[in-house]
Design an enzyme around this catalytic site. Sequence first.
Site, PDB file in Angstrom:
ATOM      1  N   ALA A   1       4.251   9.944 -24.930  1.00 16.67           N
ATOM      2  CA  ALA A   1       4.601   9.144 -23.965  1.00 16.67           C
ATOM      3  C   ALA A   1       4.811   9.514 -22.772  1.00 16.67           C
ATOM      4  O   ALA A   1       5.164  10.462 -22.418  1.00 16.67           O
ATOM      5  CB  ALA A   1       6.155   8.479 -24.391  1.00 16.67           C
TER       6      ALA A   1
ATOM      7  N   LYS B   1       3.632  15.934 -14.957  1.00 14.25           N
ATOM      8  CA  LYS B   1       3.025  16.437 -16.275  1.00 14.25           C
ATOM      9  C   LYS B   1       3.253  18.267 -16.279  1.00 14.25           C
ATOM     10  O   LYS B   1       3.892  18.744 -17.192  1.00 14.25           O
ATOM     11  CB  LYS B   1       1.688  16.166 -16.589  1.00 14.25           C
TER      12      LYS B   1
ATOM     13  N   TYR C   1       1.310  12.500 -10.603  1.00 12.30           N
ATOM     14  CA  TYR C   1       1.168  12.284 -11.889  1.00 12.30           C
ATOM     15  C   TYR C   1       1.271  13.751 -12.361  1.00 12.30           C
ATOM     16  O   TYR C   1       2.043  14.160 -13.489  1.00 12.30           O
ATOM     17  CB  TYR C   1       0.122  11.440 -12.229  1.00 12.30           C
TER      18      TYR C   1
ATOM     19  N   THR D   1      -2.344  17.382 -19.743  1.00 15.58           N
ATOM     20  CA  THR D   1      -3.624  17.049 -19.272  1.00 15.58           C
ATOM     21  C   THR D   1      -4.014  18.313 -18.489  1.00 15.58           C
ATOM     22  O   THR D   1      -3.493  19.099 -18.233  1.00 15.58           O
ATOM     23  CB  THR D   1      -3.337  15.923 -18.229  1.00 15.58           C
ATOM     24  N   ASP D   2      -5.587  18.135 -18.255  1.00 11.83           N
ATOM     25  CA  ASP D   2      -6.087  19.261 -17.610  1.00 11.83           C
ATOM     26  C   ASP D   2      -5.869  19.145 -15.920  1.00 11.83           C
ATOM     27  O   ASP D   2      -5.925  19.950 -15.492  1.00 11.83           O
ATOM     28  CB  ASP D   2      -7.614  19.214 -17.634  1.00 11.83           C
ATOM     29  N   GLU D   3      -4.995  18.014 -15.477  1.00 14.86           N
ATOM     30  CA  GLU D   3      -4.762  17.582 -14.047  1.00 14.86           C
ATOM     31  C   GLU D   3      -3.670  18.608 -13.556  1.00 14.86           C
ATOM     32  O   GLU D   3      -3.594  18.918 -12.414  1.00 14.86           O
ATOM     33  CB  GLU D   3      -4.725  16.426 -14.132  1.00 14.86           C
TER      34      GLU D   3
ATOM     35  N   ASP E   1     -11.342   6.649  -0.192  1.00 11.25           N
ATOM     36  CA  ASP E   1     -10.944   7.565  -1.236  1.00 11.25           C
ATOM     37  C   ASP E   1      -9.569   7.793  -1.604  1.00 11.25           C
ATOM     38  O   ASP E   1      -8.561   7.144  -0.842  1.00 11.25           O
ATOM     39  CB  ASP E   1     -11.301   9.083  -0.865  1.00 11.25           C
TER      40      ASP E   1
HETATM   41  P1  NAD Z   1      -0.880   5.138 -21.645  1.00 13.57           P
HETATM   42  O1  NAD Z   1      -0.304   5.008 -20.363  1.00 13.57           O
HETATM   43  O2  NAD Z   1      -2.204   4.652 -22.116  1.00 13.57           O
HETATM   44  O3  NAD Z   1       0.129   5.129 -22.722  1.00 13.57           O
HETATM   45  C1  NAD Z   1       1.512   5.477 -22.281  1.00 13.57           C
HETATM   46  C2  NAD Z   1       2.539   4.864 -23.550  1.00 13.57           C
HETATM   47  O4  NAD Z   1       3.622   5.690 -23.339  1.00 13.57           O
HETATM   48  C3  NAD Z   1       2.594   3.463 -23.670  1.00 13.57           C
HETATM   49  O5  NAD Z   1       2.648   2.903 -24.876  1.00 13.57           O
HETATM   50  C4  NAD Z   1       3.891   3.325 -22.866  1.00 13.57           C
HETATM   51  O6  NAD Z   1       4.536   2.250 -23.499  1.00 13.57           O
HETATM   52  C5  NAD Z   1       4.680   4.642 -23.393  1.00 13.57           C
HETATM   53  N1  NAD Z   1       5.764   4.931 -22.547  1.00 13.57           N
HETATM   54  C6  NAD Z   1       5.741   5.150 -21.252  1.00 13.57           C
HETATM   55  N2  NAD Z   1       7.046   5.217 -20.822  1.00 13.57           N
HETATM   56  C7  NAD Z   1       7.819   5.526 -21.922  1.00 13.57           C
HETATM   57  C8  NAD Z   1       9.244   5.693 -22.056  1.00 13.57           C
HETATM   58  N3  NAD Z   1       9.866   5.920 -21.056  1.00 13.57           N
HETATM   59  N4  NAD Z   1       9.497   5.802 -23.305  1.00 13.57           N
HETATM   60  C9  NAD Z   1       8.942   5.736 -24.448  1.00 13.57           C
HETATM   61  N5  NAD Z   1       7.560   5.219 -24.256  1.00 13.57           N
HETATM   62  C10 NAD Z   1       7.289   5.179 -22.871  1.00 13.57           C
HETATM   63  O7  NAD Z   1      -1.089   6.773 -21.865  1.00 13.57           O
HETATM   64  P2  NAD Z   1      -2.552   7.541 -22.508  1.00 13.57           P
HETATM   65  O8  NAD Z   1      -3.631   7.545 -21.561  1.00 13.57           O
HETATM   66  O9  NAD Z   1      -2.548   7.247 -24.087  1.00 13.57           O
HETATM   67  O10 NAD Z   1      -1.797   9.081 -22.557  1.00 13.57           O
HETATM   68  C11 NAD Z   1      -1.001   9.563 -23.347  1.00 13.57           C
HETATM   69  C12 NAD Z   1      -0.494  11.152 -23.141  1.00 13.57           C
HETATM   70  O11 NAD Z   1      -1.944  11.809 -22.971  1.00 13.57           O
HETATM   71  C13 NAD Z   1       0.096  11.093 -21.969  1.00 13.57           C
HETATM   72  O12 NAD Z   1       1.027  12.075 -21.749  1.00 13.57           O
HETATM   73  C14 NAD Z   1      -0.886  11.593 -20.862  1.00 13.57           C
HETATM   74  O13 NAD Z   1      -0.443  12.570 -19.843  1.00 13.57           O
HETATM   75  C15 NAD Z   1      -1.875  12.392 -21.808  1.00 13.57           C
HETATM   76  N6  NAD Z   1      -3.399  12.584 -21.161  1.00 13.57           N
HETATM   77  C16 NAD Z   1      -4.135  11.548 -21.133  1.00 13.57           C
HETATM   78  C17 NAD Z   1      -5.393  11.607 -20.884  1.00 13.57           C
HETATM   79  C18 NAD Z   1      -6.277  10.496 -20.618  1.00 13.57           C
HETATM   80  O14 NAD Z   1      -7.251  10.528 -20.300  1.00 13.57           O
HETATM   81  N7  NAD Z   1      -5.704   9.257 -20.811  1.00 13.57           N
HETATM   82  C19 NAD Z   1      -5.918  13.007 -20.900  1.00 13.57           C
HETATM   83  C20 NAD Z   1      -5.187  14.157 -21.116  1.00 13.57           C
HETATM   84  C21 NAD Z   1      -3.705  13.796 -21.510  1.00 13.57           C
HETATM   85  P1  TYD Z   2      -9.222   7.518 -13.588  1.00 11.90           P
HETATM   86  O1  TYD Z   2      -9.860   6.682 -15.152  1.00 11.90           O
HETATM   87  O2  TYD Z   2      -7.975   6.658 -12.936  1.00 11.90           O
HETATM   88  O3  TYD Z   2      -8.581   8.826 -14.311  1.00 11.90           O
HETATM   89  P2  TYD Z   2      -8.277  10.280 -13.864  1.00 11.90           P
HETATM   90  O4  TYD Z   2      -7.901   9.948 -12.120  1.00 11.90           O
HETATM   91  O5  TYD Z   2      -6.930  10.537 -14.164  1.00 11.90           O
HETATM   92  O6  TYD Z   2      -9.048  11.356 -13.415  1.00 11.90           O
HETATM   93  O7  TYD Z   2     -10.423   7.965 -12.842  1.00 11.90           O
HETATM   94  C1  TYD Z   2     -11.499   8.756 -13.270  1.00 11.90           C
HETATM   95  C2  TYD Z   2     -12.338   9.144 -11.924  1.00 11.90           C
HETATM   96  O8  TYD Z   2     -12.793   7.674 -11.300  1.00 11.90           O
HETATM   97  C3  TYD Z   2     -11.570   9.307 -10.802  1.00 11.90           C
HETATM   98  O9  TYD Z   2     -12.193  10.539 -10.142  1.00 11.90           O
HETATM   99  C4  TYD Z   2     -11.262   8.285  -9.962  1.00 11.90           C
HETATM  100  C5  TYD Z   2     -12.272   7.406  -9.963  1.00 11.90           C
HETATM  101  N1  TYD Z   2     -12.000   5.929  -9.933  1.00 11.90           N
HETATM  102  C6  TYD Z   2     -12.839   5.240  -8.981  1.00 11.90           C
HETATM  103  O10 TYD Z   2     -13.869   5.732  -8.221  1.00 11.90           O
HETATM  104  N2  TYD Z   2     -12.508   3.917  -9.012  1.00 11.90           N
HETATM  105  C7  TYD Z   2     -11.420   3.326  -9.576  1.00 11.90           C
HETATM  106  O11 TYD Z   2     -11.084   2.250  -9.507  1.00 11.90           O
HETATM  107  C8  TYD Z   2     -10.595   4.270 -10.651  1.00 11.90           C
HETATM  108  C9  TYD Z   2      -9.634   3.572 -11.347  1.00 11.90           C
HETATM  109  C10 TYD Z   2     -10.974   5.511 -10.927  1.00 11.90           C
END
Ligand code: NAD
Ligand code: TYD
Length: 378
Positions: free
Chosen positions: A84, A188, A184, A135-137, A314
Site C-alpha cells: 500500500a 518511499k 514520492y 522502488t528503485d527510485e 518536463d
Molecule cells: P497503486 O497506486 O496501483 O496501488 C496502491 C494501492 O494502495 C491501492 O490499492 C490503494 O487503494 C492502496 N492504498 C493507498 N493508500 C492506502 C492507505 N493509506 N491504506 C491502505 N491502502 C492504501 O500502486 P502500485 O503501482 O501497485 O505499487 C504498489 C507498491 O509497489 C508501492 O509501494 C510502490 O511504491 C511499489 N512499486 C511500484 C512500482 C511500479 O512500477 N508501479 C515499481 C516498484 C515499486
Molecule cells: P511513470 O509511468 O509516471 O513512472 P515513473 O515516473 O515512476 O518512472 O513515468 C514513466 C516515464 O514516462 C517517466 O520518465 C515520465 C514519463 N512520462 C511522460 O513522458 N509522460 C506522461 O504523461 C507520463 C505519465 C510519464
Amino acid sequence: MKRSIIITGGAGFIGSHVVRLFVNKYPEYRIINLDKLTYAGNLANLKDVEDAPNYRFVRLDICDFDAVLRLMLEEHVDGIIHLAAESHVDRSIKDPFTFARTNVMGTLSLLQAAKVYWETLPEKFEGKRFYHISTDEVYGALALTNPEGVPSPFTTIASSAEHHAAYGLDFFTEQTKYQPHSPYSAAKASSDHFVRAYHDTYGMPTIVTNCSNNYGPYQFPEKLIPLFINNIRHRRPLPVYGKGENVRDWLYVEDHARAIDVIFHRGKVAETYNIGGFNEWKNIDIIHVLIKTVDRLLGRPEGADEDLITYVTDRAGHDLRYAIDSRKLQRELGWEPSLQFEEGIEKTVRWYLENQEWMDNVTSGEYEKYYEQMYANR
Ligand code: NAD
Ligand code: TYD
C-alpha cells in the site's frame, strides 16, 4: 504449512497480481487484502478471486493503527507483504503531504502494529515476516552515458550486466546509496529506513525489495504505458515530458509478483534484494512501440498515430535514468524474468484494448477532473 498473510494495497496494480498469485498458488494460506481503496484501488482487479475460500478483503487505512492491530490479532497474522502506498510521482509533486502520510506514517503504523502483536506471542518474531515492497527510485538517477560520455544503445532487450560493463555504465545495486529526488521517492526512502530500523532496533524479521518500473494489466492509467495506450486508442495527444530521453527499466508485473513469492518464502531476513529485468528503454522508443502495436491491433495504417506525440514541459526534478542490477536475486534465489519485453508489451496492449470497460470505469468521475487539470497545467 498454514499461514495467515496480510497483503496491503492488494486492490492496486501490483498488489492485485500478488493477491491473485498467492490465493491461487497457496489454498492452505489465508490471504487478507488490506486496502483503503483510494482512487488507485479497485476491487474489479480481483473479480476472479473474490469468492475464493482463502481470501478476505478488508477496507482499512494503514494509518489506522488500532484497526490494523485488531485485524492482526483477529486473523493471527504471521506474514505481512506491504505494497500500500501513494505511487505516482506527478501527484507527489502536487500533494507531498499525502505521500508522507501514507508512505511514511502508514508504514510506521503497520510496523508498530506487527511489533506489538508479535511481541505478545510466546514465540515472538519466530516464523514471522514483514516484507516491504519498495522502488528503485529511492536510489536517485543515473547518467545516460559512461564517464567518457559514451552512450549505450538503450533500445535493446539485450541490455545486461555484461552489456553495461562493456560501456562502463552504472546501475543500481543493493549497495547504492539512497538519493531520492521526488516527494514520492523521498517518502518511499523514509519508509525503507523505518523498516530496516525495526529490524536493527527490535529484531523484527524484515525484508526490503527495490523494484524497477512495472507494466502490465490493471495499471492505473495515469502511468505512462496504460495512459498512452488509452490515448492512442482515442486519438488523444501523447504528452511526452521533456525530450522523451529519460530511461526506465521495465519489468512485467507478473514477474515482479513471482519474485515477491520467492523472496517472501526464501529471502533472508534483514536483506535487501533488487528486482529488475535488465530491460532499459528510452521513453520515446517505448512510445513508438506502443503506437505501432496499438495501430496494428486496431487495423490502422502503420504510423497513423505518430502525430499524437506532443512534447510538453518536463516533469520537475525528472530522474534521467533508472537501471537495476538484479544479479543478487538471480544468483541467490534463482529468480529470472520470464517474459521478453516485446512479448510483454504485446500482451499488455491487447489486454487494455480488450478490457475497455475496465478502462472506462477507472477513467470516469474523479479521474476525468484530475486528467483535465493535469493537461490544463501544461
Ligand atoms: P497503486 O497506486 O496501483 O496501488 C496502491 C494501492 O494502495 C491501492 O490499492 C490503494 O487503494 C492502496 N492504498 C493507498 N493508500 C492506502 C492507505 N493509506 N491504506 C491502505 N491502502 C492504501 O500502486 P502500485 O503501482 O501497485 O505499487 C504498489 C507498491 O509497489 C508501492 O509501494 C510502490 O511504491 C511499489 N512499486 C511500484 C512500482 C511500479 O512500477 N508501479 C515499481 C516498484 C515499486
Ligand atoms: P511513470 O509511468 O509516471 O513512472 P515513473 O515516473 O515512476 O518512472 O513515468 C514513466 C516515464 O514516462 C517517466 O520518465 C515520465 C514519463 N512520462 C511522460 O513522458 N509522460 C506522461 O504523461 C507520463 C505519465 C510519464
